[in-house]
Design a protein around this motif. Structure first.
Motif, PDB file in Angstrom:
ATOM      1  N   MET A   1       5.365   7.100 -19.113  1.00 43.75           N
ATOM      2  CA  MET A   1       5.264   8.036 -17.988  1.00 43.75           C
ATOM      3  C   MET A   1       4.047   7.742 -17.119  1.00 43.75           C
ATOM      4  N   ASN A   2       3.025   7.174 -17.734  1.00 41.67           N
ATOM      5  CA  ASN A   2       1.776   6.936 -17.007  1.00 41.67           C
ATOM      6  C   ASN A   2       1.795   5.651 -16.196  1.00 41.67           C
ATOM      7  N   ARG A   3       2.914   4.969 -16.248  1.00 38.24           N
ATOM      8  CA  ARG A   3       3.029   3.721 -15.512  1.00 38.24           C
ATOM      9  C   ARG A   3       4.086   3.908 -14.442  1.00 38.24           C
ATOM     10  N   GLU A   4       3.682   3.833 -13.178  1.00 42.66           N
ATOM     11  CA  GLU A   4       4.647   3.919 -12.081  1.00 42.66           C
ATOM     12  C   GLU A   4       4.695   2.573 -11.373  1.00 42.66           C
ATOM     13  N   GLN A   5       5.893   2.151 -11.050  1.00 42.53           N
ATOM     14  CA  GLN A   5       6.037   0.791 -10.527  1.00 42.53           C
ATOM     15  C   GLN A   5       6.849   0.742  -9.244  1.00 42.53           C
ATOM     16  N   PHE A   6       6.478  -0.167  -8.380  1.00 42.34           N
ATOM     17  CA  PHE A   6       7.123  -0.305  -7.074  1.00 42.34           C
ATOM     18  C   PHE A   6       7.281  -1.775  -6.711  1.00 42.34           C
ATOM     19  N   TRP A   7       8.264  -2.026  -5.882  1.00 42.24           N
ATOM     20  CA  TRP A   7       8.420  -3.353  -5.279  1.00 42.24           C
ATOM     21  C   TRP A   7       8.033  -3.233  -3.801  1.00 42.24           C
ATOM     22  N   THR A   8       7.096  -4.021  -3.358  1.00 41.90           N
ATOM     23  CA  THR A   8       6.739  -4.035  -1.945  1.00 41.90           C
ATOM     24  C   THR A   8       7.888  -4.670  -1.171  1.00 41.90           C
ATOM     25  N   TYR A   9       8.347  -3.980  -0.148  1.00 42.92           N
ATOM     26  CA  TYR A   9       9.463  -4.524   0.634  1.00 42.92           C
ATOM     27  C   TYR A   9       8.978  -5.687   1.481  1.00 42.92           C
ATOM     28  N   LYS A  10       9.741  -6.781   1.425  1.00 45.56           N
ATOM     29  CA  LYS A  10       9.371  -7.955   2.235  1.00 45.56           C
ATOM     30  C   LYS A  10      10.284  -8.036   3.443  1.00 45.56           C
ATOM     31  N   PHE A  11       9.665  -7.838   4.608  1.00 48.58           N
ATOM     32  CA  PHE A  11      10.457  -7.834   5.853  1.00 48.58           C
ATOM     33  C   PHE A  11      10.780  -9.252   6.304  1.00 48.58           C
TER      34      PHE A  11
END
Ligand code: ZN
Lengths: 220, 116
Positions: free
Chosen positions: A210-220
């Motif tokens: 729960m303490n780890r939140e993850q995202f992918w940076t969008y590449k335009f």
């Protein structure tokens, strides 16, 4: 960056709960304002309880209150409910929706936008929301575009996108995160109960996840 | 909502006979069914605020879940799997079918005025 402002755009009241609420809390804790645009009130939620605590007609009112409570817990100062209807976002005119998001971007000049990764976020409303945000940001000249951090959880997201490049350790706000999750009681109570039941001996591991939140940076 | 007792619900359906009323009809297995089980064939249908006028409306079945059918002048409306009912503060008759986990799978609702 001198001016920081986070814009969160999701279609459902609890979309932020498990994967993003810690990141929101970390930002508001630093004094960074967070605007949350929530497109629908999750009118089509299915969890009514046994015995039922909600109906098809009362659910949106309940979920709106829950969202307001969660926003309070996370110190979100600007919550905007757009009043679209759950499960219909993909049927709206994508141009109009993107233009509406573009207006908000113009108004707030956010340094970061958080939304769903179009193509990798399972629910048709998630896909349509993410697509509208990307379309809106694409209108901006490349050097004016804020960073867009996307949530993805489709079965093929690792295969197609690789590992997420943004990992936020939100353990410093884990209490707030748990409160925010609990605020969406109509949606999360049974999940929390099931987790507690299944993971009696594994609570530390669940917390770590729960303490780890993850995202992918969008590449335009 | 209460578990359906057919006599009571029949009474409530009859109050909507032979007048223009608004219909909400929905079936759903949730937007995530195929995500969790890729062989699952996900279906659903939804209509909100269709204006209908029915001359006969029946709730039937030996035991829960029940079925309900409305005969309109040029066709039919029906739903199966109904377990719970309520008349809410807006005078709307709500019939719903909830599975064992309390998740809504079907809804048939009537209102004297458009649903919000
Ligand atoms: Zn969602």
């Amino acid at each position: 960056m001198s001016h920081e402002h986070v814009l969160v755009v999701f279609p459902h009241p609890d979309d932020e709960a498990f994967g993003v609420s810690g990141t929101i809390a970390m930002n508001t804790k630093k004094g960074v304002p967070v605007t949350y645009v929530c497109l629908t009130l999750g009118e089509m939620g299915r969890n009514m309880g046994n015995p039922p605590f909600a109906t098809r007609e009362s659910l949106p009112k309940i979920r709106k209150k829950e969202l307001e409570t969660a926003a309070g817990v996370l110190n979100i100062s600007d919550l905007r409910c757009w009043g679209l209807r759950d499960k219909t976002v993909e049927f709206e005119d994508p141009k109009t929706l993107a233009a509406r998001i573009e207006n908000v971007i113009d108004e707030l000049k956010p340094s970061l936008i958080i939304t769903f990764y179009p193509g990798y976020s399972v629910h048709p409303d998630h896909e349509a929301t993410g697509a509208a945000v990307i379309r809106a940001v694409e209108q901006l000249p490349a050097d004016k575009r804020p960073a867009v951090h996307c949530v993805a959880f489709s079965n093929d997201c690792y295969e197609m996108l690789g590992e997420p490049d943004v990992i936020n350790d939100v353990s410093s706000v884990s209490d707030q995160k748990l409160e925010a999750i609990k605020a969406h009681r109509s949606q999360t109570e049974w999940i929390i109960a099931a987790m507690a039941e299944e993971n009696k001996d594994k609570v530390p591991e669940v917390l770590k996840r729960m303490n780890r939140e993850q995202f992918w940076t969008y590449k335009f | 909502m209460q578990p359906i007792t057919p006599e009571t619900v029949q009474n409530e359906i009859d109050k909507f006979l032979n007048q223009d009323v608004y219909l909400h009809l929905e079936t759903t297995n949730g937007a995530y069914a195929s995500h969790f089980n890729q062989s699952f064939f996900s279906v659903g249908a939804y209509i909100r605020n269709a204006k209908i006028n029915f001359e006969r409306g029946v709730i039937t079945g030996e035991k829960s879940p029940y079925r309900a059918g409305l005969k309109i002048n040029i066709g039919w409306v029906y739903a199966e799997g109904l377990t719970h009912w309520e008349v809410n503060e807006d005078g709307q008759l709500l019939l719903a079918g909830h599975d064992a986990e309390g998740k809504l799978a079907v809804a048939l609702q009537l209102s004297p005025h458009p649903f919000e």
